[in-house]
Write an enzyme that holds these catalytic residues in place. Sequence first.
Site, PDB file in Angstrom:
ATOM      1  N   ARG A 139       0.861  -1.181   0.000  1.00  0.00           N
ATOM      2  CA  ARG A 139       0.000   0.000   0.000  1.00  0.00           C
ATOM      3  C   ARG A 139       0.897   1.230   0.000  1.00  0.00           C
ATOM      4  NH1 ARG A 139      -2.310  -3.517   3.927  1.00  0.00           N
ATOM      5  NH2 ARG A 139      -4.411  -4.208   3.389  1.00  0.00           N
ATOM      6  N   LYS A 164      -1.699  -1.773   7.476  1.00  0.00           N
ATOM      7  CA  LYS A 164      -3.097  -1.418   7.745  1.00  0.00           C
ATOM      8  C   LYS A 164      -3.637  -2.277   8.882  1.00  0.00           C
ATOM      9  CE  LYS A 164      -7.502  -0.635   5.420  1.00  0.00           C
ATOM     10  NZ  LYS A 164      -8.247  -0.718   4.143  1.00  0.00           N
ATOM     11  N   HIS A 226      -2.527   2.551  -5.869  1.00  0.00           N
ATOM     12  CA  HIS A 226      -3.235   1.314  -5.542  1.00  0.00           C
ATOM     13  C   HIS A 226      -3.461   0.432  -6.770  1.00  0.00           C
ATOM     14  CE1 HIS A 226      -4.665  -0.236  -1.728  1.00  0.00           C
ATOM     15  NE2 HIS A 226      -5.657  -0.834  -2.354  1.00  0.00           N
ATOM     16  N   ARG A 229      -0.853  -2.182  -6.798  1.00  0.00           N
ATOM     17  CA  ARG A 229      -1.166  -3.263  -5.844  1.00  0.00           C
ATOM     18  C   ARG A 229      -2.219  -4.196  -6.443  1.00  0.00           C
ATOM     19  NH1 ARG A 229      -1.558  -4.696  -0.234  1.00  0.00           N
ATOM     20  NH2 ARG A 229      -3.688  -5.058   0.466  1.00  0.00           N
ATOM     21  N   HIS A 252      -4.740  -9.231   3.755  1.00  0.00           N
ATOM     22  CA  HIS A 252      -6.194  -9.245   3.918  1.00  0.00           C
ATOM     23  C   HIS A 252      -6.584 -10.187   5.059  1.00  0.00           C
ATOM     24  CE1 HIS A 252      -6.911  -7.976  -0.552  1.00  0.00           C
ATOM     25  NE2 HIS A 252      -6.616  -6.952   0.224  1.00  0.00           N
ATOM     26  N   TYR A 261     -10.286 -10.146  -6.988  1.00  0.00           N
ATOM     27  CA  TYR A 261      -9.353 -10.188  -8.114  1.00  0.00           C
ATOM     28  C   TYR A 261      -9.684 -11.313  -9.087  1.00  0.00           C
ATOM     29  CZ  TYR A 261      -6.816  -6.834  -5.329  1.00  0.00           C
ATOM     30  OH  TYR A 261      -6.489  -5.711  -4.610  1.00  0.00           O
TER      31      TYR A 261
END
Length: 278
Positions: A139, A164, A226, A229, A252, A261
């Site tokens: 990120r 994150k 992003h 990514r 995640h 995705y």
Amino acid sequence: MSYTVIDADLKLKYLSDLRDVCVLKGFSSQTIKAYSFCVSRFLDFVDKGSFNLDILGVKSYLLSLDLSLNSCRLHHASVSFFFREVLRKPFSLEEVPIKKKPKSLPKVLSKEQIKLLVDATDNVKHRLLIKMLYSSGLRLQELIDLRREHIDFDRNIIMVVRGKGFKDRITVLSDNIKLDLLKYYSKYEFKTRYVFEGRSGKYTKKSVQKVLDELGKKVNVKVHPHMLRHSFATHLLESGVDIRFIQKLLGHSDVSTTEIYTKVSSRDLSKIKSPLDF
């Protein structure tokens, strides 16, 4: 009918209490700043509009906002947190609905577009920015927080520290990027421990965004950090990497977040023939 009067002292107390709770919960300085701004604006609205600190006041405030969808959602989250944690008067989503976020697909660059971006500059740092974002799936905040000691050349890994959600994780270090890093290290005299530096210390988000924007214009591609990514995850999926591994590399918590995705990957779609081809 009486209304809540929020003078300067009361507002200051509310914002101080809000900050204390955020700090105790370990929120980032960026989140604290955003929540404080939104709640401060809400308190001003309540005072000037002769509203009370209740659901009607919250609804009236949110309806008055002429902002983007994401900004409206941020204000909702901030005020909801304030009511729950500071005022101890929580309200539900049924009582004060939040604007739904559209389920848009992630924007992905092709491998050819990535190469064009890399080749569009001779600046070692700028090339490294693109390669690092794409090759490791970082990120933007994780990229500018990255320190040199977090890169392990022997094990081919990058330690993402306090990413994150304040979670640590490991992602891959591309063989292709090692030589670029060594050239970059030998060329620059570092003043900090960070991989990327600006004139006054750690590189800023705006600096990275500006670099990508200018390079994108050179190759006629609208690009933001992003997207690299997203491209990292999609290209790994297309190359046959298990989605569980991709989930861990991206950081995640739930694989359902990673599964988006699969909707932009051409791995399975490429096997499908159009009726016209028959």
